[in-house]
Design an enzyme around this catalytic site. Structure first.
Site, PDB file in Angstrom:
ATOM      1  N   ASN A 123      -6.200   6.077  -1.771  1.00 55.15           N
ATOM      2  CA  ASN A 123      -5.864   6.465  -0.405  1.00 55.15           C
ATOM      3  C   ASN A 123      -5.577   7.952  -0.291  1.00 55.15           C
ATOM      4  OD1 ASN A 123      -6.407   4.077   0.871  1.00 55.15           O
ATOM      5  ND2 ASN A 123      -4.364   3.251   0.534  1.00 55.15           N
TER       6      ASN A 123
ATOM      7  N   HIS B  42      -2.017  -2.903  -6.513  1.00 57.09           N
ATOM      8  CA  HIS B  42      -2.594  -2.616  -5.197  1.00 57.09           C
ATOM      9  C   HIS B  42      -4.074  -2.985  -5.184  1.00 57.09           C
ATOM     10  CE1 HIS B  42      -3.965   0.401  -1.997  1.00 57.09           C
ATOM     11  NE2 HIS B  42      -3.277  -0.532  -1.377  1.00 57.09           N
TER      12      HIS B  42
ATOM     13  N   SER C 224       0.824  -1.211   0.000  1.00 57.29           N
ATOM     14  CA  SER C 224       0.000   0.000   0.000  1.00 57.29           C
ATOM     15  C   SER C 224       0.853   1.254   0.000  1.00 57.29           C
ATOM     16  CB  SER C 224      -0.880   0.038   1.251  1.00 57.29           C
ATOM     17  OG  SER C 224      -1.768  -1.037   1.254  1.00 57.29           O
TER      18      SER C 224
ATOM     19  N   GLU D 256      -5.193  -0.865  -8.327  1.00 52.35           N
ATOM     20  CA  GLU D 256      -4.360   0.232  -8.810  1.00 52.35           C
ATOM     21  C   GLU D 256      -3.046  -0.389  -9.314  1.00 52.35           C
ATOM     22  OE1 GLU D 256      -5.665   4.019  -6.067  1.00 52.35           O
ATOM     23  OE2 GLU D 256      -4.317   2.571  -5.156  1.00 52.35           O
TER      24      GLU D 256
HETATM   25  N1  LIG Z   1      -4.914  -5.218   4.774  1.00 47.04           N
HETATM   26  C1  LIG Z   1      -5.271  -4.312   3.867  1.00 47.04           C
HETATM   27  O1  LIG Z   1      -6.329  -3.681   3.955  1.00 47.04           O
HETATM   28  C2  LIG Z   1      -4.382  -4.063   2.669  1.00 47.04           C
HETATM   29  C3  LIG Z   1      -4.929  -3.429   1.536  1.00 47.04           C
HETATM   30  C4  LIG Z   1      -4.125  -3.267   0.396  1.00 47.04           C
HETATM   31  C5  LIG Z   1      -2.806  -3.681   0.414  1.00 47.04           C
HETATM   32  N2  LIG Z   1      -2.288  -4.257   1.552  1.00 47.04           N
HETATM   33  C6  LIG Z   1      -0.884  -4.713   1.504  1.00 47.04           C
HETATM   34  O2  LIG Z   1      -0.869  -6.121   1.371  1.00 47.04           O
HETATM   35  C7  LIG Z   1       0.276  -6.657   2.038  1.00 47.04           C
HETATM   36  C8  LIG Z   1      -0.185  -7.741   2.988  1.00 47.04           C
HETATM   37  O3  LIG Z   1      -1.085  -7.184   3.917  1.00 47.04           O
HETATM   38  P1  LIG Z   1      -2.052  -8.122   4.784  1.00 47.04           P
HETATM   39  O4  LIG Z   1      -2.989  -7.211   5.493  1.00 47.04           O
HETATM   40  O5  LIG Z   1      -2.575  -9.236   3.956  1.00 47.04           O
HETATM   41  O6  LIG Z   1      -0.993  -8.717   5.846  1.00 47.04           O
HETATM   42  P2  LIG Z   1      -1.161  -9.949   6.843  1.00 47.04           P
HETATM   43  O7  LIG Z   1      -0.372  -9.601   8.038  1.00 47.04           O
HETATM   44  O8  LIG Z   1      -2.596 -10.311   6.998  1.00 47.04           O
HETATM   45  O9  LIG Z   1      -0.449 -11.168   6.048  1.00 47.04           O
HETATM   46  C9  LIG Z   1       0.904 -11.206   5.700  1.00 47.04           C
HETATM   47  C10 LIG Z   1       1.283 -12.666   5.487  1.00 47.04           C
HETATM   48  O10 LIG Z   1       2.622 -12.730   4.972  1.00 47.04           O
HETATM   49  C11 LIG Z   1       3.214 -13.908   5.467  1.00 47.04           C
HETATM   50  N3  LIG Z   1       4.663 -13.839   5.313  1.00 47.04           N
HETATM   51  C12 LIG Z   1       5.544 -13.128   6.033  1.00 47.04           C
HETATM   52  N4  LIG Z   1       6.808 -13.328   5.574  1.00 47.04           N
HETATM   53  C13 LIG Z   1       6.696 -14.187   4.529  1.00 47.04           C
HETATM   54  C14 LIG Z   1       7.632 -14.762   3.614  1.00 47.04           C
HETATM   55  N5  LIG Z   1       8.937 -14.503   3.699  1.00 47.04           N
HETATM   56  N6  LIG Z   1       7.173 -15.600   2.664  1.00 47.04           N
HETATM   57  C15 LIG Z   1       5.862 -15.884   2.576  1.00 47.04           C
HETATM   58  N7  LIG Z   1       4.930 -15.357   3.398  1.00 47.04           N
HETATM   59  C16 LIG Z   1       5.341 -14.516   4.362  1.00 47.04           C
HETATM   60  C17 LIG Z   1       2.745 -13.977   6.920  1.00 47.04           C
HETATM   61  O11 LIG Z   1       2.867 -15.282   7.451  1.00 47.04           O
HETATM   62  C18 LIG Z   1       1.280 -13.517   6.758  1.00 47.04           C
HETATM   63  O12 LIG Z   1       0.423 -14.625   6.595  1.00 47.04           O
HETATM   64  C19 LIG Z   1       0.995  -5.475   2.681  1.00 47.04           C
HETATM   65  O13 LIG Z   1       2.026  -5.062   1.817  1.00 47.04           O
HETATM   66  C20 LIG Z   1      -0.093  -4.400   2.754  1.00 47.04           C
HETATM   67  O14 LIG Z   1       0.430  -3.093   2.645  1.00 47.04           O
HETATM   68  C21 LIG Z   1      -3.048  -4.468   2.669  1.00 47.04           C
END
Ligand SMILES: NC(=O)c1ccc[n+]([C@@H]2O[C@H](COP(=O)([O-])OP(=O)(O)OC[C@H]3O[C@@H](n4cnc5c(N)ncnc54)[C@H](O)[C@@H]3O)[C@@H](O)[C@H]2O)c1
Length: 281
Positions: A189, A138, A117, A150
């Site tokens: 955002n 994104h 993000s 995006e």
């Molecule tokens: N949550 C949101 O609303 C949202 C929206 C858009 C984008 N994002 C982006 O998406 C990404 C993930 O966010 P999320 O909310 O799903 O996070 P999350 O914490 O729910 O999940 C992250 C996952 O990554 C895994 N992980 C960590 N290190 C790893 C590795 N080396 N190899 C494989 N897996 C690994 C973890 O075990 C975990 O399951 C971030 O970059 C965030 O900025 C999040």
């Protein structure tokens, strides 16, 4: 077409499932086997609710679930990928090391996309030998519902990579928009933050209460949720950190987090997930 999604958290699990619903063979990889199991259970729950409501056939649902294959072995998953979407924790060093590993494991013509993000692909792509094939995609939470991606090109992203990212988004039933320059907050955002900041300014200045601001935005602008209700839904800590990041990275006063928002976060009132934020749950 073989899609690989890295990270089976809130975003990755549903990105993989959305692609599988559209017929794409997908691998979902996470370092945690428990997380992969949670992702599978959660996706099953979402799809079965659609089946119960008559929106999806039972056979179709089972096929879509089995089209997502899980593994804790990133290299195995990436070795036959056409396209990889990374959705691990929002941590720059982690993302850089995941991209380096993906670059070694994935075929040379595979695209490597990040769902970050806040981190433009130029901060990550330097870890690879293929910066032209790296891009941001994104997605929005919850991915099974939110119809937008995006696509953000970095300075080195090739036209072909942009086309492939836009096509993939369409292939998995999502509407892509193209952002030609890396910019903090991308489009959605930035606009959301600007509107939310204004709502907090009105609240901090005593112009109106948060409920009235929410009602004004919901009825007057037709947004499904006003900024305070939405903040409770996504987590006030998330809103606060996003604002703090923008404030610290730009130094611009207009991004400074509201004192009332900061107080909520410091008191542990984070919204729905903690039982209380602006509203009680
Ligand atoms: N949550 C949101 O609303 C949202 C929206 C858009 C984008 N994002 C982006 O998406 C990404 C993930 O966010 P999320 O909310 O799903 O996070 P999350 O914490 O729910 O999940 C992250 C996952 O990554 C895994 N992980 C960590 N290190 C790893 C590795 N080396 N190899 C494989 N897996 C690994 C973890 O075990 C975990 O399951 C971030 O970059 C965030 O900025 C999040």
């Amino acid at each position: 077409m073989r899609l690989v999604v890295i990270g089976a958290g809130s975003m990755g699990a549903q990105i993989a499932q959305q692609a599988a619903l559209c017929g794409v063979e997908t691998w979902l990889s996470d370092t945690s086997a428990e997380q992969l199991q949670r992702a599978r259970d959660s996706n099953r729950g979402h799809l079965m609710r659609r089946v119960e409501k008559g929106k999806l056939g039972k056979v179709e649902a089972e096929e879509a679930l089995s089209r997502v294959r899980e593994t804790t072995d990133l290299s195995e998953a990436a070795s036959s990928a056409d396209f990889v979407i990374e959705a691990v924790f929002e941590d720059l060093q982690l993302k850089r090391s995941v991209f380096a590993e993906l670059d070694r494991a994935a075929p040379a013509d595979a695209v490597l996309a990040s769902n970050s993000s806040t981190m433009g692909i130029s901060k990550i792509a330097g870890e690879t030998t293929r910066p032209g094939r790296c891009v941001n995609m994104h997605f929005f939470y919850p991915v099974l519902v939110m119809d937008l991606v995006e696509v953000v090109r970095g300075p080195q992203t090739s036209d072909e990579t942009v086309d492939r990212a836009m096509s993939l988004a369409r292939e998995i039933g999502r509407t892509p928009v193209l952002i030609n320059k890396e910019i903090d907050g991308f489009i959605v955002n930035r606009i959301l933050h600007a509107a939310t900041q204004e709502a907090y300014r009105l609240l901090d200045a005593g112009v109106a209460g948060f409920e009235d601001i929410d009602v004004a935005v919901e009825k007057g602008l037709n947004w499904p949720m006003g900024p305070f209700r939405l903040g409770d839904f996504t987590g006030l800590d998330v809103t606060y950190k996003a604002r703090l990041h923008m404030y610290q990275s730009t130094g611009e006063e207009r991004f400074r987090p509201s004192p009332k928002l900061e107080a909520k976060v410091k008191a542990g009132k984070l919204g729905r997930k903690s039982g209380e934020g602006w509203y009680s749950y």
